[in-house]
Write a protein that holds these residues in place. Sequence first.
Motif, mmCIF file in Angstrom:
data_model
loop_
_atom_site.group_PDB
_atom_site.id
_atom_site.type_symbol
_atom_site.label_atom_id
_atom_site.label_comp_id
_atom_site.label_asym_id
_atom_site.label_seq_id
_atom_site.Cartn_x
_atom_site.Cartn_y
_atom_site.Cartn_z
ATOM 1 N N LEU A 15 0.820 -1.210 0.000
ATOM 2 C CA LEU A 15 0.000 0.000 0.000
ATOM 3 C C LEU A 15 0.857 1.264 0.000
ATOM 4 O O LEU A 15 0.537 2.243 -0.695
ATOM 5 C CB LEU A 15 -0.927 -0.017 1.220
ATOM 6 N N TRP A 16 1.937 1.271 0.771
ATOM 7 C CA TRP A 16 2.782 2.465 0.844
ATOM 8 C C TRP A 16 3.366 2.810 -0.526
ATOM 9 O O TRP A 16 3.510 3.992 -0.871
ATOM 10 C CB TRP A 16 3.903 2.284 1.870
ATOM 11 N N TYR A 17 3.687 1.776 -1.312
ATOM 12 C CA TYR A 17 4.276 1.991 -2.636
ATOM 13 C C TYR A 17 3.231 2.554 -3.603
ATOM 14 O O TYR A 17 3.465 3.570 -4.276
ATOM 15 C CB TYR A 17 4.837 0.671 -3.160
ATOM 16 N N SER A 18 2.084 1.900 -3.651
ATOM 17 C CA SER A 18 1.052 2.326 -4.605
ATOM 18 C C SER A 18 0.494 3.701 -4.255
ATOM 19 O O SER A 18 0.220 4.515 -5.148
ATOM 20 C CB SER A 18 -0.072 1.291 -4.659
ATOM 21 N N GLN A 19 0.332 3.985 -2.955
ATOM 22 C CA GLN A 19 -0.193 5.294 -2.565
ATOM 23 C C GLN A 19 0.785 6.413 -2.912
ATOM 24 O O GLN A 19 0.382 7.469 -3.417
ATOM 25 C CB GLN A 19 -0.496 5.316 -1.064
ATOM 26 N N ALA A 20 2.066 6.187 -2.649
ATOM 27 C CA ALA A 20 3.061 7.217 -2.952
ATOM 28 C C ALA A 20 3.182 7.433 -4.459
ATOM 29 O O ALA A 20 3.256 8.578 -4.928
ATOM 30 C CB ALA A 20 4.413 6.828 -2.356
ATOM 31 N N ARG A 21 3.197 6.336 -5.219
ATOM 32 C CA ARG A 21 3.266 6.474 -6.676
ATOM 33 C C ARG A 21 2.022 7.167 -7.209
ATOM 34 O O ARG A 21 2.094 8.000 -8.130
ATOM 35 C CB ARG A 21 3.413 5.092 -7.324
ATOM 36 N N GLY A 22 0.875 6.833 -6.635
ATOM 37 C CA GLY A 22 -0.367 7.417 -7.115
ATOM 38 C C GLY A 22 -0.506 8.891 -6.792
ATOM 39 O O GLY A 22 -1.055 9.668 -7.580
ATOM 40 N N SER A 23 -0.005 9.301 -5.629
ATOM 41 C CA SER A 23 -0.153 10.697 -5.215
ATOM 42 C C SER A 23 0.921 11.593 -5.811
ATOM 43 O O SER A 23 0.709 12.796 -5.980
ATOM 44 C CB SER A 23 -0.103 10.804 -3.692
ATOM 45 N N GLY A 24 2.087 11.010 -6.101
ATOM 46 C CA GLY A 24 3.187 11.817 -6.613
ATOM 47 C C GLY A 24 3.822 12.697 -5.560
ATOM 48 O O GLY A 24 4.614 13.588 -5.878
ATOM 49 N N ALA A 25 3.470 12.473 -4.289
ATOM 50 C CA ALA A 25 4.011 13.284 -3.197
ATOM 51 C C ALA A 25 4.180 12.393 -1.972
ATOM 52 O O ALA A 25 3.815 11.214 -1.983
ATOM 53 C CB ALA A 25 3.080 14.452 -2.883
ATOM 54 N N GLN A 26 4.737 12.968 -0.927
ATOM 55 C CA GLN A 26 4.929 12.197 0.300
ATOM 56 C C GLN A 26 3.578 11.889 0.942
ATOM 57 O O GLN A 26 2.704 12.757 1.025
ATOM 58 C CB GLN A 26 5.809 12.963 1.283
ATOM 59 N N ILE A 27 3.425 10.657 1.394
ATOM 60 C CA ILE A 27 2.169 10.235 2.023
ATOM 61 C C ILE A 27 2.463 9.612 3.388
ATOM 62 O O ILE A 27 3.594 9.215 3.686
ATOM 63 C CB ILE A 27 1.390 9.235 1.133
ATOM 64 N N ILE A 28 1.425 9.556 4.211
ATOM 65 C CA ILE A 28 1.505 8.898 5.514
ATOM 66 C C ILE A 28 0.342 7.924 5.595
ATOM 67 O O ILE A 28 -0.819 8.324 5.454
ATOM 68 C CB ILE A 28 1.434 9.911 6.668
ATOM 69 N N THR A 29 0.634 6.661 5.801
ATOM 70 C CA THR A 29 -0.428 5.661 5.850
ATOM 71 C C THR A 29 -1.179 5.737 7.176
ATOM 72 O O THR A 29 -0.711 6.340 8.141
ATOM 73 C CB THR A 29 0.144 4.242 5.689
ATOM 74 N N THR A 30 -2.344 5.122 7.216
ATOM 75 C CA THR A 30 -3.067 5.005 8.479
ATOM 76 C C THR A 30 -2.298 4.062 9.406
ATOM 77 O O THR A 30 -1.564 3.181 8.944
ATOM 78 C CB THR A 30 -4.483 4.456 8.248
ATOM 79 N N PRO A 31 -2.430 4.215 10.722
ATOM 80 C CA PRO A 31 -1.665 3.373 11.657
ATOM 81 C C PRO A 31 -2.004 1.889 11.504
ATOM 82 O O PRO A 31 -3.143 1.518 11.229
ATOM 83 C CB PRO A 31 -2.100 3.895 13.031
ATOM 84 N N TYR A 32 -0.998 1.054 11.693
ATOM 85 C CA TYR A 32 -1.181 -0.396 11.631
ATOM 86 C C TYR A 32 -0.067 -1.067 12.425
ATOM 87 O O TYR A 32 0.855 -0.405 12.924
ATOM 88 C CB TYR A 32 -1.192 -0.882 10.180
ATOM 89 N N ILE A 33 -0.136 -2.395 12.549
ATOM 90 C CA ILE A 33 0.871 -3.160 13.283
ATOM 91 C C ILE A 33 1.951 -3.618 12.315
ATOM 92 O O ILE A 33 1.657 -4.215 11.278
ATOM 93 C CB ILE A 33 0.241 -4.386 13.972
ATOM 94 N N PHE A 34 3.211 -3.351 12.646
ATOM 95 C CA PHE A 34 4.316 -3.815 11.812
ATOM 96 C C PHE A 34 4.475 -5.325 11.989
ATOM 97 O O PHE A 34 4.632 -5.818 13.112
ATOM 98 C CB PHE A 34 5.620 -3.110 12.186
ATOM 99 N N PHE A 35 4.467 -6.028 10.887
ATOM 100 C CA PHE A 35 4.494 -7.489 10.934
ATOM 101 C C PHE A 35 5.759 -8.021 11.598
ATOM 102 O O PHE A 35 5.713 -8.940 12.414
ATOM 103 C CB PHE A 35 4.379 -8.054 9.516
ATOM 104 N N SER A 36 6.901 -7.443 11.276
ATOM 105 C CA SER A 36 8.171 -8.030 11.709
ATOM 106 C C SER A 36 8.484 -7.780 13.176
ATOM 107 O O SER A 36 9.228 -8.544 13.791
ATOM 108 C CB SER A 36 9.320 -7.493 10.848
ATOM 109 N N THR A 37 7.932 -6.712 13.766
ATOM 110 C CA THR A 37 8.286 -6.365 15.146
ATOM 111 C C THR A 37 7.094 -6.300 16.092
ATOM 112 O O THR A 37 7.282 -6.161 17.303
ATOM 113 C CB THR A 37 9.000 -5.004 15.187
ATOM 114 N N SER A 38 5.871 -6.352 15.561
ATOM 115 C CA SER A 38 4.637 -6.242 16.354
ATOM 116 C C SER A 38 4.500 -4.878 17.033
ATOM 117 O O SER A 38 3.679 -4.715 17.930
ATOM 118 C CB SER A 38 4.559 -7.353 17.416
ATOM 119 N N GLU A 39 5.303 -3.908 16.621
ATOM 120 C CA GLU A 39 5.111 -2.538 17.078
ATOM 121 C C GLU A 39 4.041 -1.893 16.205
ATOM 122 O O GLU A 39 3.764 -2.353 15.095
ATOM 123 C CB GLU A 39 6.416 -1.747 16.972
#
Length: 374
Positions: free
Chosen positions: A184-208
């Motif tokens: 999602l971070w890749y497609s949203q940034a490419r689609g917007s053409g600018a810096q984006i911030i995703t909605t909060p979520y849990i990081f898979f690798s660290t559970s943070e």
Amino acid sequence: MARHTSSALVPSAWVLLAISTLVALTLGVGLAIFHYQQQSKVILNTGETLFRHISQQLETELLRLYQPPAQALNLLALSDLSSTISLEQRLNYLPQLAQVLVDNPQLNSLYQGWPTGDYLMLRPLRTPSLRTRFNAPSDAVWMVWHIQMDPEASKAVHLFYDQQLQVLEQRELFNDGYDPRQRLWYSQARGSGAQIITTPYIFFSTSEFGTTLARPTTSGSVLGADLTLGQLSHTLAKLQLTAHSQLLLYDPEGTVIAYHDVARILNVAQGTALRLKGFNELGSTLLARLAEDGYNQERLTSMVLEGQRWTLSQSRIDLAGLPETYLAILVPERELLAEAYRIRRYSVWITLIASLVLLPLAWLFITRLTRRRV
């Protein structure tokens, strides 16, 4: 005749004494109530000031979390990293990536995805649990994850580095199909053409839990950084006004970003995916009741909830370049006005004690006055 007059005046003395005592008590209680009301107004007005102060502190904290990484991504986007085509070329940029992570400890990792499907991530191994998770060498401080897409067979490797970015070990990995172009971070940034911030979520690798900052480069690749938000909950805990007050940050959808009791944010129910809880899932009937009014509220009011009156503040923290965030503060009025209650109680006691002390003096004064008249 004089004796009759004296005996007639004695009841009058008692009447005067009773009236004076009643007047003194009435004035004392009246003053206590007046002081209580004025003190309550002052405290409630001070409460509004405190709410604004908390909001300003959180705005500062949000800026501190988001702005430096966002600026670092803008600078990295100007580098030649995006034009590299091999692991050997990309490893030359590790010192720059590592410095960004050192300067921004709130970042979980820093990475870049290319239109070809190639992917490079640098992750600091700050905790023993991370070293255990990736089976890293004991003196490893950094881990690189690199994917080189190939029409026939893609290659994935982990490289572990020490503090001086000297390689300790390289491991070939089975590519589990990870493709940055599908994230999602890749497609949203490419689609917007600018810096984006995703909605909060849990990081898979660290559970943070946190959010991803991402921005496209001129070559078509996308830079990303995972930003943890756990520190916000610790900030709220420090700003808690009273023992039972509640503070939380949440997004427009009601997802809780920070709560003064950080352990209650994550949904860890067995058999369900790890995720952040909603506004009405924190185990509080109070917050569940507020959720019925909708999340996008801006108000300062008082209401009776859970059998007691609460002072409630909901406000929007709207900072340029940052995701839309709301702050809710709930304080029981009996705790917020505890000082006013104490002053009222002391005022009543002082009035009663003063009346008891003055009562003999009043009796002495009235009896002497009566004798003179006789």
